[in-house]
Write a protein that holds these residues in place. Structure first.
Motif, PDB file in Angstrom:
ATOM      1  N   LEU A  22      25.957 -12.836  55.494  1.00  0.00           N
ATOM      2  CA  LEU A  22      26.857 -11.716  55.773  1.00  0.00           C
ATOM      3  C   LEU A  22      28.308 -12.167  55.671  1.00  0.00           C
ATOM      4  O   LEU A  22      29.050 -12.167  56.658  1.00  0.00           O
ATOM      5  CB  LEU A  22      26.582 -11.129  57.165  1.00  0.00           C
ATOM      6  CG  LEU A  22      25.205 -10.533  57.406  1.00  0.00           C
ATOM      7  CD1 LEU A  22      25.069 -10.061  58.837  1.00  0.00           C
ATOM      8  CD2 LEU A  22      24.935  -9.388  56.429  1.00  0.00           C
ATOM      9  N   CYS A  24      32.147 -12.120  55.441  1.00  0.00           N
ATOM     10  CA  CYS A  24      33.199 -11.145  55.757  1.00  0.00           C
ATOM     11  C   CYS A  24      32.691  -9.978  56.604  1.00  0.00           C
ATOM     12  O   CYS A  24      33.399  -8.965  56.738  1.00  0.00           O
ATOM     13  CB  CYS A  24      33.847 -10.593  54.480  1.00  0.00           C
ATOM     14  SG  CYS A  24      34.446 -11.857  53.353  1.00  0.00           S
ATOM     15  N   ARG A  25      31.508 -10.105  57.171  1.00  0.00           N
ATOM     16  CA  ARG A  25      30.986  -9.073  58.065  1.00  0.00           C
ATOM     17  C   ARG A  25      30.445  -9.691  59.361  1.00  0.00           C
ATOM     18  O   ARG A  25      29.638  -9.072  60.058  1.00  0.00           O
ATOM     19  CB  ARG A  25      29.880  -8.265  57.369  1.00  0.00           C
ATOM     20  CG  ARG A  25      30.423  -7.170  56.444  1.00  0.00           C
ATOM     21  CD  ARG A  25      31.106  -6.093  57.248  1.00  0.00           C
ATOM     22  NE  ARG A  25      31.729  -5.070  56.427  1.00  0.00           N
ATOM     23  CZ  ARG A  25      33.020  -4.966  56.189  1.00  0.00           C
ATOM     24  NH1 ARG A  25      33.855  -5.890  56.683  1.00  0.00           N
ATOM     25  NH2 ARG A  25      33.521  -3.983  55.479  1.00  0.00           N
ATOM     26  N   GLN A  28      31.519  -7.542  62.543  1.00  0.00           N
ATOM     27  CA  GLN A  28      30.712  -6.326  62.725  1.00  0.00           C
ATOM     28  C   GLN A  28      29.290  -6.672  63.173  1.00  0.00           C
ATOM     29  O   GLN A  28      28.698  -5.965  63.998  1.00  0.00           O
ATOM     30  CB  GLN A  28      30.674  -5.523  61.423  1.00  0.00           C
ATOM     31  CG  GLN A  28      31.961  -4.797  61.081  1.00  0.00           C
ATOM     32  CD  GLN A  28      33.069  -5.726  60.630  1.00  0.00           C
ATOM     33  OE1 GLN A  28      32.801  -6.816  60.106  1.00  0.00           O
ATOM     34  NE2 GLN A  28      34.303  -5.320  60.816  1.00  0.00           N
ATOM     35  N   SER A  55      30.493  -0.628  51.975  1.00  0.00           N
ATOM     36  CA  SER A  55      31.233  -1.407  52.967  1.00  0.00           C
ATOM     37  C   SER A  55      30.315  -2.328  53.771  1.00  0.00           C
ATOM     38  O   SER A  55      30.743  -2.910  54.770  1.00  0.00           O
ATOM     39  CB  SER A  55      32.007  -0.480  53.913  1.00  0.00           C
ATOM     40  OG  SER A  55      31.140   0.454  54.530  1.00  0.00           O
ATOM     41  N   GLY A  56      29.051  -2.456  53.369  1.00  0.00           N
ATOM     42  CA  GLY A  56      28.148  -3.425  53.975  1.00  0.00           C
ATOM     43  C   GLY A  56      27.271  -2.907  55.086  1.00  0.00           C
ATOM     44  O   GLY A  56      26.588  -3.695  55.750  1.00  0.00           O
ATOM     45  N   LYS A  57      27.194  -1.610  55.313  1.00  0.00           N
ATOM     46  CA  LYS A  57      26.426  -1.060  56.432  1.00  0.00           C
ATOM     47  C   LYS A  57      24.934  -1.349  56.288  1.00  0.00           C
ATOM     48  O   LYS A  57      24.310  -1.949  57.184  1.00  0.00           O
ATOM     49  CB  LYS A  57      26.664   0.452  56.539  1.00  0.00           C
ATOM     50  CG  LYS A  57      28.118   0.847  56.671  1.00  0.00           C
ATOM     51  CD  LYS A  57      28.297   2.342  56.785  1.00  0.00           C
ATOM     52  CE  LYS A  57      27.865   3.079  55.540  1.00  0.00           C
ATOM     53  NZ  LYS A  57      28.698   2.765  54.363  1.00  0.00           N
ATOM     54  N   VAL A  60      24.067  -5.234  56.235  1.00  0.00           N
ATOM     55  CA  VAL A  60      24.095  -5.885  57.546  1.00  0.00           C
ATOM     56  C   VAL A  60      22.831  -5.543  58.333  1.00  0.00           C
ATOM     57  O   VAL A  60      22.199  -6.425  58.924  1.00  0.00           O
ATOM     58  CB  VAL A  60      25.359  -5.468  58.316  1.00  0.00           C
ATOM     59  CG1 VAL A  60      25.271  -5.914  59.784  1.00  0.00           C
ATOM     60  CG2 VAL A  60      26.598  -6.077  57.673  1.00  0.00           C
ATOM     61  N   PHE A 188      32.793   0.367  60.049  1.00  0.00           N
ATOM     62  CA  PHE A 188      32.859  -0.721  59.085  1.00  0.00           C
ATOM     63  C   PHE A 188      34.046  -0.451  58.155  1.00  0.00           C
ATOM     64  O   PHE A 188      33.990   0.461  57.324  1.00  0.00           O
ATOM     65  CB  PHE A 188      31.564  -0.792  58.257  1.00  0.00           C
ATOM     66  CG  PHE A 188      30.476  -1.596  58.894  1.00  0.00           C
ATOM     67  CD1 PHE A 188      30.158  -1.437  60.242  1.00  0.00           C
ATOM     68  CD2 PHE A 188      29.760  -2.513  58.154  1.00  0.00           C
ATOM     69  CE1 PHE A 188      29.146  -2.171  60.830  1.00  0.00           C
ATOM     70  CE2 PHE A 188      28.745  -3.263  58.730  1.00  0.00           C
ATOM     71  CZ  PHE A 188      28.437  -3.092  60.079  1.00  0.00           C
ATOM     72  N   TYR A 191      36.434  -3.552  52.536  1.00  0.00           N
ATOM     73  CA  TYR A 191      36.747  -4.952  52.278  1.00  0.00           C
ATOM     74  C   TYR A 191      38.180  -5.075  51.762  1.00  0.00           C
ATOM     75  O   TYR A 191      38.628  -4.266  50.942  1.00  0.00           O
ATOM     76  CB  TYR A 191      35.787  -5.534  51.230  1.00  0.00           C
ATOM     77  CG  TYR A 191      34.363  -5.704  51.708  1.00  0.00           C
ATOM     78  CD1 TYR A 191      34.037  -6.702  52.619  1.00  0.00           C
ATOM     79  CD2 TYR A 191      33.350  -4.880  51.228  1.00  0.00           C
ATOM     80  CE1 TYR A 191      32.733  -6.869  53.049  1.00  0.00           C
ATOM     81  CE2 TYR A 191      32.045  -5.040  51.655  1.00  0.00           C
ATOM     82  CZ  TYR A 191      31.740  -6.039  52.572  1.00  0.00           C
ATOM     83  OH  TYR A 191      30.450  -6.199  53.001  1.00  0.00           O
TER      84      TYR A 191
END
Length: 443
Positions: A22, A24-25, A28, A55-57, A60, A188, A191
């Motif tokens: 993960l 850069c997350r 979160q 945005s990675g939801k 993650v 979130f 980036y």
């Protein structure tokens, strides 16, 4: 970064593996773990995770559930076209393949709660169960009571279950008008440029060094970051153009450190790709084939973007051709080009010195002139049906035509053609129409 994911109840090695997957997350993920608590504890009934696309939801949540081996059911609200499919997928994930068969043919919410309670009494939860709802904003289009029930499902079924909603819209635009249990909110953010650089640089090609690929990503972001911050689209663009970026290197013309020469080589190709950001009109393979075709053919297709190859219906192409002729030909020349009476005397047409209409730009024209030219140039008899008028509206929607008069005016609407000469020549070739013979500037 691993220290951010230290949490009681979870193995440190697993948390370290989560942090590595993960980038850069981590912040979160740590916040989400603190909301979820320890595995055996009761978690909050519902959590809403929102943020823009890519945005990675989902990533993650997928990594947390898989790496920490948490009992979960992932439900896509796009794929579950009915409430019955949603209920069946949840019961199948938690209680096995026999549980969905207990539902009636058209189950209601009360049927789902009853079967869940029955199965839960036979297989009580040893740790928190999670229902992850992707594209949860689509729940607004279902039964009004479904979203309210999911937000307090823990209370209804009497089980340690948490519903996690993943959405691209904020809760203020999500909340039902009838009122409901308020979920915990977790945002979130998009980036940043440096984060995109870090993430995209991880996809290093095996034949090249990490520094070389990172320099390529830096060039790519320098071009596209102002218009596109979607991680998936940028990853697609990076894969699409990397082979072209490496061509001078493969031919031995430059070294990996000659960034300026590599940039000069890739610049025109990135400008072409800029015109098709988000459109995906062609696949990666088709894009490469088009690039090879442009290199082999030094003719008319050279210099055209991928947008030129967009497919239009047959009559829409002739409508666009007629619009171009109406925009760039003076109205007084229509009789010369389009009158199909053999007795017309060509000697009555005189050439005058004039400024090129292509330098002056497109001129507006009325609808009746467009249709008159269209019926003249089309090679078959076409009845003036509603389909023809709907195709004109479609050309306006595609921004190939521009409507310059307002809809509330009593006069007929006026339009201007919004395409280039190269574009209309490419369209004309697909229908075997020589448009140059009908342009006043080229007589």
């Amino acid at each position: 970064m691993t220290a951010l994911l230290q949490h009681p109840g979870y193995d440190e090695e697993r948390l370290k593996g989560v942090a590595e997957k993960l980038p850069c997350r981590e912040v979160q993920a740590e916040m989400l773990l603190s909301l979820m608590g320890q595995p055996h504890q009761y978690s909050y009934p519902s959590i809403l995770i929102y943020g823009h696309r890519a945005s990675g939801k989902s990533h993650v949540m997928h990594v947390l559930m898989k790496e920490l081996e948490l009992p979960h059911a992932t439900v896509s609200c796009v794929e579950c076209v009915s409430i019955a499919l949603l209920f069946e997928q949840v019961l199948l994930s938690f209680f096995g393949c026999d549980a969905p068969s207990l539902l009636p043919r058209s189950p209601s919410l009360s049927d789902f709660v009853r079967v869940y309670r029955q199965q839960c009494s036979q297989s009580p939860a040893k740790q928190t169960r999670y229902i992850v709802m992707e594209k949860a904003e689509l729940l607004r289009d279902t039964d009004a009571s479904l979203l309210s029930a999911l937000l307090r499902l823990q209370e209804l079924v009497g089980d340690n279950v948490t519903v996690i909603l993943l959405s691209e819209i904020a809760w203020d635009k999500f909340r039902p008008n009838t009122g409901c249990f308020e979920p915990l909110l977790l945002h979130f953010p998009d980036y940043s440029k440096s984060e995109l650089q870090q993430i995209l640089s991880q996809n290093v090609h095996s034949s090249y060094s990490a520094g070389f690929y990172s320099a390529y990503i830096n060039i790519l972001l320098g071009v596209f970051y102002s218009v596109c911050r979607d991680l998936r689209e940028l990853r697609h663009l990076a894969a699409l153009n990397f082979s072209k970026f490496c061509e001078p290197l493969a031919e031995g013309k430059v070294k990996e450190t000659d960034t300026h020469k590599l940039w000069k080589h890739i610049e025109p190709h990135l400008k072409k790709a800029m015109q098709t950001v988000y459109l995906r009109e062609v696949s990666s393979l088709q894009w490469e084939q088009m690039q090879q075709m442009e290199e082999k053919e030094a003719g008319a297709l050279r210099g055209l973007s991928a947008h030129t190859h967009v497919e239009l219906p047959y009559y829409s192409k002739f409508l666009l051709i007629a619009a171009y002729l109406a925009s760039y030909n003076p109205a007084r020349t229509d009789k010369r080009f389009f009158l199909k009476v053999k007795e017309y005397n060509n000697n009555t047409f005189f050439m005058f010195s004039h400024t090129s209409n292509h330098l002056l730009g497109p001129k507006p024209f009325p609808l009746d002139r467009l249709l008159a030219i269209f019926y003249s140039v089309v090679d078959s008899r076409v009845a003036p049906t509603a389909s023809i008028f709907s195709q004109i509206s479609s050309l306006v929607t595609l921004q190939l035509l521009a409507q310059v008069s307002h809809d509330d005016q009593l006069d007929a609407p006026k339009y201007k053609c919004a395409v280039s000469l190269d574009f209309i020549c490419a369209i004309s070739r697909t229908v075997n129409f020589d448009i140059v013979k009908y342009l006043y500037d080229f007589l």
